[in-house]
Each structure stands twice: as structure tokens, then as C-alpha cells.
Design a protein around this motif. Structure first.
Motif, PDB file in Angstrom:
ATOM      1  N   GLU A  87      -4.021  -0.358  -5.933  1.00  0.00           N
ATOM      2  CA  GLU A  87      -3.893  -0.243  -6.908  1.00  0.00           C
ATOM      3  C   GLU A  87      -3.542  -0.300  -8.047  1.00  0.00           C
ATOM      4  O   GLU A  87      -2.319  -0.627  -8.801  1.00  0.00           O
ATOM      5  CB  GLU A  87      -5.185  -1.128  -7.985  1.00  0.00           C
ATOM      6  N   THR A  88      -3.741   1.358  -9.257  1.00  0.00           N
ATOM      7  CA  THR A  88      -3.295   1.957  -9.569  1.00  0.00           C
ATOM      8  C   THR A  88      -2.309   3.350  -9.359  1.00  0.00           C
ATOM      9  O   THR A  88      -1.208   4.103 -10.407  1.00  0.00           O
ATOM     10  CB  THR A  88      -3.994   2.118 -10.592  1.00  0.00           C
ATOM     11  N   ALA A 115       4.233   4.134  -3.451  1.00  0.00           N
ATOM     12  CA  ALA A 115       4.949   2.413  -3.187  1.00  0.00           C
ATOM     13  C   ALA A 115       5.211   1.536  -4.824  1.00  0.00           C
ATOM     14  O   ALA A 115       5.343   0.628  -4.710  1.00  0.00           O
ATOM     15  CB  ALA A 115       3.280   1.473  -2.426  1.00  0.00           C
ATOM     16  N   ILE A 116       3.986   2.294  -5.242  1.00  0.00           N
ATOM     17  CA  ILE A 116       3.709   1.865  -6.967  1.00  0.00           C
ATOM     18  C   ILE A 116       5.354   1.958  -7.889  1.00  0.00           C
ATOM     19  O   ILE A 116       5.702   1.124  -8.378  1.00  0.00           O
ATOM     20  CB  ILE A 116       2.725   1.350  -7.197  1.00  0.00           C
ATOM     21  N   ILE A 210       1.913  -1.191   3.447  1.00  0.00           N
ATOM     22  CA  ILE A 210       1.857  -0.326   2.158  1.00  0.00           C
ATOM     23  C   ILE A 210       2.895   0.657   2.578  1.00  0.00           C
ATOM     24  O   ILE A 210       4.101   0.723   1.907  1.00  0.00           O
ATOM     25  CB  ILE A 210       0.434   0.458   1.358  1.00  0.00           C
ATOM     26  N   VAL A 213       6.313  -1.431   2.262  1.00  0.00           N
ATOM     27  CA  VAL A 213       6.925  -0.888   0.982  1.00  0.00           C
ATOM     28  C   VAL A 213       7.432   0.066   1.046  1.00  0.00           C
ATOM     29  O   VAL A 213       8.414   0.102   0.236  1.00  0.00           O
ATOM     30  CB  VAL A 213       5.449  -1.401  -0.019  1.00  0.00           C
ATOM     31  N   ASN A 217      11.596  -0.118  -0.368  1.00  0.00           N
ATOM     32  CA  ASN A 217      12.002   0.622  -1.673  1.00  0.00           C
ATOM     33  C   ASN A 217      12.191   1.927  -1.219  1.00  0.00           C
ATOM     34  O   ASN A 217      12.959   1.895  -2.459  1.00  0.00           O
ATOM     35  CB  ASN A 217      10.298   0.787  -2.806  1.00  0.00           C
ATOM     36  N   GLN A 223      13.954  -4.367  -3.741  1.00  0.00           N
ATOM     37  CA  GLN A 223      12.192  -3.956  -4.501  1.00  0.00           C
ATOM     38  C   GLN A 223      11.331  -4.982  -4.167  1.00  0.00           C
ATOM     39  O   GLN A 223      10.932  -6.168  -4.351  1.00  0.00           O
ATOM     40  CB  GLN A 223      13.180  -4.869  -5.895  1.00  0.00           C
ATOM     41  N   THR A 224      10.035  -4.228  -3.494  1.00  0.00           N
ATOM     42  CA  THR A 224       8.776  -4.399  -2.952  1.00  0.00           C
ATOM     43  C   THR A 224       7.786  -4.306  -3.369  1.00  0.00           C
ATOM     44  O   THR A 224       7.237  -3.471  -4.117  1.00  0.00           O
ATOM     45  CB  THR A 224       8.573  -5.036  -2.002  1.00  0.00           C
ATOM     46  N   THR A 225       6.761  -5.914  -3.776  1.00  0.00           N
ATOM     47  CA  THR A 225       4.868  -4.897  -3.806  1.00  0.00           C
ATOM     48  C   THR A 225       4.260  -5.264  -2.653  1.00  0.00           C
ATOM     49  O   THR A 225       5.035  -6.351  -2.176  1.00  0.00           O
ATOM     50  CB  THR A 225       4.612  -5.498  -5.292  1.00  0.00           C
ATOM     51  N   LEU A 226       2.968  -4.923  -2.609  1.00  0.00           N
ATOM     52  CA  LEU A 226       2.724  -4.890  -1.501  1.00  0.00           C
ATOM     53  C   LEU A 226       1.924  -6.525  -1.273  1.00  0.00           C
ATOM     54  O   LEU A 226       1.480  -7.262   0.046  1.00  0.00           O
ATOM     55  CB  LEU A 226       0.711  -4.308  -2.246  1.00  0.00           C
ATOM     56  N   ASP A 228       4.089  -9.542  -1.687  1.00  0.00           N
ATOM     57  CA  ASP A 228       5.581  -9.752  -1.208  1.00  0.00           C
ATOM     58  C   ASP A 228       5.097  -9.468   0.602  1.00  0.00           C
ATOM     59  O   ASP A 228       6.075 -10.140   1.602  1.00  0.00           O
ATOM     60  CB  ASP A 228       6.355  -8.562  -1.587  1.00  0.00           C
TER      61      ASP A 228
END
Lengths: 328, 162
Positions: A87-88, A115-116, A210, A213, A217, A223-226, A228
Motif C-alpha cells: 500500500e505505502t 512498484a510504487i 506487483i 508492475v 514500469n 506507467q502502471t499501478t497495481l 491496472d
């Protein structure tokens, strides 16, 4: 080369054991687990730290925090191998930022920060003239990131797909081989230490997603996130389904797939011929890459494990050592 | 398809060559000399399998060889793909699920194997869809995905080569 080691779980201890066992010219000057830390510019006694951890004690002193180690220890490379927070990405993300700002290279096995926040971290690393390496985040021992970035440089990748999660692969292997139900195979995986008490992260395909991702990326310029990733897990699979697949010389595997041109990221159980190179047994990982110049390649190897993941971290460390760090 | 060519030595071979050139597979050649209306031409019927999308190339090659195509028969459903479905298949009207594919006209369910372990527990089915082209197969899988979402079924799609 001097390193600060954050995280003294399975991966961290694997790294410590490898440093003790082999002549790698690596000195650990900072060490921290979630409860304690140690700083020693002359090199920490890793055998003693492993022994303390083995007795269930903290690896260092309770008044030294991981943040202290990052900010105060004297090291060339921060090795960040704490558990992933999807998450963070914290607290690892903050530690990595701080180390990069201090002009320290960073090697991590932690999927969260990569990933983030990869574009930000990469820019920060470049601005400070240091490396950010993350081979261990995807498929453990398989040098996939290195192969894609270095070995296959200049190729255009049209598709990347494979088995990214050993826990799911073990469960599906056992369901197919023994006709076990999903629940029985999961219980077996837990007993062998292949699955967590809460297996959601693995069996719902989050771990595989993940990794997609990260590859999308950092390698494929996406440019993706979980969110997507179109994602289906394996929890609803039946032994009957595996038998129906086998009747046609096929089996079922949890496949992660990226098609860059379509912008598609997907994790789902797929029907696959038993003779397909991606059909690997047990906890193995396998990844196929379709490229324009090199054609199709498949990488197979151990996707997890203490020593295997340590191998990827050490590979990154020695890469940095050979290119940047003077002395040892 | 039915071909018309000049009645000269070597013409039949010349007409068959383009088929292998485009990767086709000849299943049968029927050669009936007497049925030709004009004395100088020869009618030949050929049954063949072609990789998708190659028909136009083949027709072009025939034209270059001076072979005219009199008639092209019906394209059969040659593309086959197999999926597995898991869920309450009977309670969610399996015949309707199958019908959604058949209704397209370009794809149809040709085989279905169903395993129902116990009342109230999810059943599993292997379903084979034949279609005219790969694109039609993809469309059929898309329809099945929509159905699966509405009926809360799990679809296991094949891992195809890109």
C-alpha cells in the motif's frame, strides 16, 4: 565495500551467511531488524548477530533504529531487504530516499518502493550519482532484470509472460499430480513453509501482479499501478478442472502476462500444454520473453528462498562494486 | 474451390504450386475433364486448408498463373480453442451460456465435458469452441467473459502464442 543491511529475516540472514561463507569483500557496517540496530564502522560480527537472531533475540541494540542505521552508519550501499508493504511501501521507501540523498547506492529486494515510486527513486539516484538496483524483487534467483536491461538491450519486447509465484505453482502442481483440492494443497504448502498463514497475497495473484508492475514500469517504459493489473487468483480452482485439462494433455498455471503495445497487464489461471516450457514443477518460477532481435527466451529458476534471493542481492552488490566502489 | 485453367501440360502443377507457397494443405483434388464447357480449359476442384488470412494472397497468385477461380466454397470452422469454466454451471443455465457463443454464427461450441462432483459444490467444464478465424475465437472468448462475470463463473482461458 561496506554495506548497511536493513532487514534480518530470511533474505537478510541469507545474505549474512553468504558473506560469511564466501570471500566477497563485503563488510557490514550497519545492521537492523524491526526491533533493533547496530552500527560498527569496523565491521559487525555477523556470526554473533545470526546466533542472537537464532535464539529469538534482536540482532542489535534496542536504542538503535533502522532509521539511525540509514542516517548515521558509514556505508557505500544500503541493502534494504525488509518485507513488502504494497500500500505505502513504508518504512522502506523513506529509508531508500534517505540513503540516496546521502549519495549511497541502494540494493533492495523490497517490491513496494520499486512498484510504487520507481521514477522518483531513479531520478533521485541519478541526481546523486549512485545506483539503485532491485534484481531480487522479481523471481528471486533468476537474473531477469539484468538480462532484460543489459543482455537484451536494444531489443523491443512484444510480450512477457510466465509463472511469477512459487506458492501458486506449488499448489497447482500438487492439485494436478495428486488430485488434491485447493484447500488440501494449500495446507500442504503451509506445512512446508511455502505459504504464509494468510496466503491472500500469493493465491489472489497480488504478488505476481506487483512483479508485473515492476517489470512494466522499470523495463518496458510503462506507467502502471497495481490497480491496472487485471487479476484472478487460484482459490476457486477444482481438481476436476485440472483433470479436464489433463485429459487434453494440458494443465493449469497462474500466468502473469504483459503485452506492452496493448498496455495490458494480466494475472490469471490459464490452460497451457503440459509440454510448454513455462510448465515448471513445484515452487519454481519461469518467464518467457518475446523480442524482435533475440526471438523468444525462457528463464527458469528458484523464485524465492533465503539463499536464492540473497544471490540476486549479492549479484547487484558486486555489479556496483565492479563499476563504482573503490577499495573494499 | 473450383478452378478453371488452360488445358495444357503442366498447368495443373502450376495451379497447385501457389497453395503450398502460402502454406496451405491440399486435402483433395478432383479433376473432371469432360465436364468443362469450353474445349481449351480444364475444370479442377480443390479442397484445401489454409492458414488464416492467406486466401487473398492465394487468389492473387492464381491470377498471376492465369488460373481463374470459378467458385469458392464455404469456409469451414477451422480455428479451435479450448477453455475451462468453473462455477454453478447448471444453475446458471448452461445451455444459455453455450447459446451465447452459437448465436454469433461465426463460432460454435463443438464439445463440452462437464464434471459435477456434488450438489451445491461448483462444477467444472471443458468447452471447445470452433470458429472461422482467430479473431472470431477471441470475440467468442470475450462473450464468454461477459457471461462469466454476470453468472459468477471462473473462466480459464488458453495461453495462446501472441
Amino acid at each position: 565495500m561496506r554495506i548497511a543491511l536493513l532487514g534480518f529475516g530470511s533474505v537478510g540472514r541469507g545474505i549474512a551467511r553468504a558473506i560469511l561463507a564466501k570471500d566477497l569483500s563485503i563488510t557490514v557496517t550497519g545492521l537492523a531488524d524491526s526491533r533493533s540496530g547496530l552500527i560498527d564502522p569496523d565491521g559487525i560480527d555477523l556470526a554473533a548477530a545470526l546466533a542472537r537472531k537464532g535464539n529469538g533475540d534482536p540482532c542489535g541494540l534496542p536504542d538503535t533504529s533502522p532509521a539511525d542505521v540509514v542516517a548515521k552508519a558509514d556505508y557505500d550501499v544500503l541493502v534494504e531487504v525488509t518485507p513488502t508493504n504494497v500500500e505505502t511501501a513504508e518504512p522502506a521507501l523513506g529509508h531508500i530516499r534517505e540513503a540516496l540523498r546521502r549519495h549511497k547506492h541502494v540494493v533492495t529486494s523490497n517490491k513496494g518502493p520499486i512498484a510504487i515510486a520507481y521514477p522518483e527513486l531513479r531520478a533521485l539516484a541519478e541526481a546523486n550519482g549512485v545506483f539503485l538496483k532491485y534484481e531480487a524483487t522479481v523471481c528471486g534467483a533468476i537474473p531477469l532484470i539484468h538480462a532484460l536491461q543489459e543482455g537484451l538491450a536494444g531489443n523491443t519486447i512484444s510480450r512477457l509472460y510466465g509463472v511469477f509465484n512459487g506458492t501458486c505453482n506449488y499448489i497447482l502442481t500438487r492439485m494436478a499430480a495428486e488430485g488434491l483440492t485447493y484447500e488440501q494443497a494449500l495446507a500442504e504448502a503451509r506445512e512446508l513453509g511455502y505459504a504464509e498463514a494468510d496466503p491472500t497475497y500469493d493465491v489472489e495473484g497480488i504478488d505476481a501482479a506487483i512483479k508485473l508492475v515492476i517489470l512494466a514500469n522499470t523495463i518496458l517504459g510503462m506507467q502502471t499501478t497495481l490497480a491496472d493489473v487485471e487479476r484472478t487468483g487460484i482459490t476457486l480452482l477444482t481438481p476436476d478442472a485440472l483433470q479436464l485439462a489433463e485429459d487434453q494433455d494440458c494443465t493449469i498455471r497462474l500466468i502473469g502476462e504483459i503485452v506492452p503495445e496493448a498496455g495490458a497487464l494480466r494475472v490469471s489461471p490459464r490452460l497451457i500444454p503440459e509440454v510448454h516450457p513455462l510448465v515448471v514443477e513445484g515452487t519454481l518460477n519461469a518467464v518467457s520473453v518475446e523480442t524482435d532481435l533475440a526471438g523468444e527466451l525462457t528463464f527458469i529458476g528458484k523464485g524465492a528462498g533465503s539463499t536464492e534471493t540473497a544471490s540476486a542481492v549479492i549479484g547487484d552488490l558486486l555489479y556496483i562494486q565492479s563499476r563504482h566502489v573503490q577499495g573494499s | 474451390m473450383k478452378l478453371e485453367m488452360k488445358d495444357q501440360p503442366g498447368q495443373l502443377v502450376a495451379a497447385l504450386k501457389p497453395i503450398s507457397a502460402v502454406g496451405g494443405n491440399i486435402i483433395a483434388v478432383i479433376h473432371q475433364r469432360e465436364t468443362s464447357a469450353a474445349a481449351e480449359t480444364l475444370d479442377v476442384q480443390i479442397v484445401l486448408e489454409l492458414p488464416e488470412g492467406r486466401l487473398d494472397t492465394l487468389l492473387e497468385l492464381f491470377r498471376e498463373q492465369g488460373v481463374s477461380v470459378v467458385r469458392i466454397g464455404e469456409e469451414r470452422l477451422l480455428y479451435e480453442c479450448t477453455l475451462i469454466m468453473i462455477g454453478h454451471l447448471m444453475h446458471t443455465d448452461l445451455s444459455d451460456t453455450v447459446d451465447q457463443i452459437d448465436r454469433t454464427g461465426s463460432a460454435e461450441v463443438t464439445e463440452l465435458s462437464l464434471v459435477m462432483p456434488a450438489i451445491d459444490s461448483p462444477s467444472s467444464a471443458r468447452i471447445t469452441i470452433r470458429s472461422t478465424t482467430r479473431a472470431e475465437a477471441k470475440k467468442a472468448i470475450g462473450i464468454l467473459r461477459g457471461v462469466a462475470e454476470r453468472k459468477d463463473l471462473l473462466i480459464i482461458e488458453p495461453l495462446e502464442d501472441a
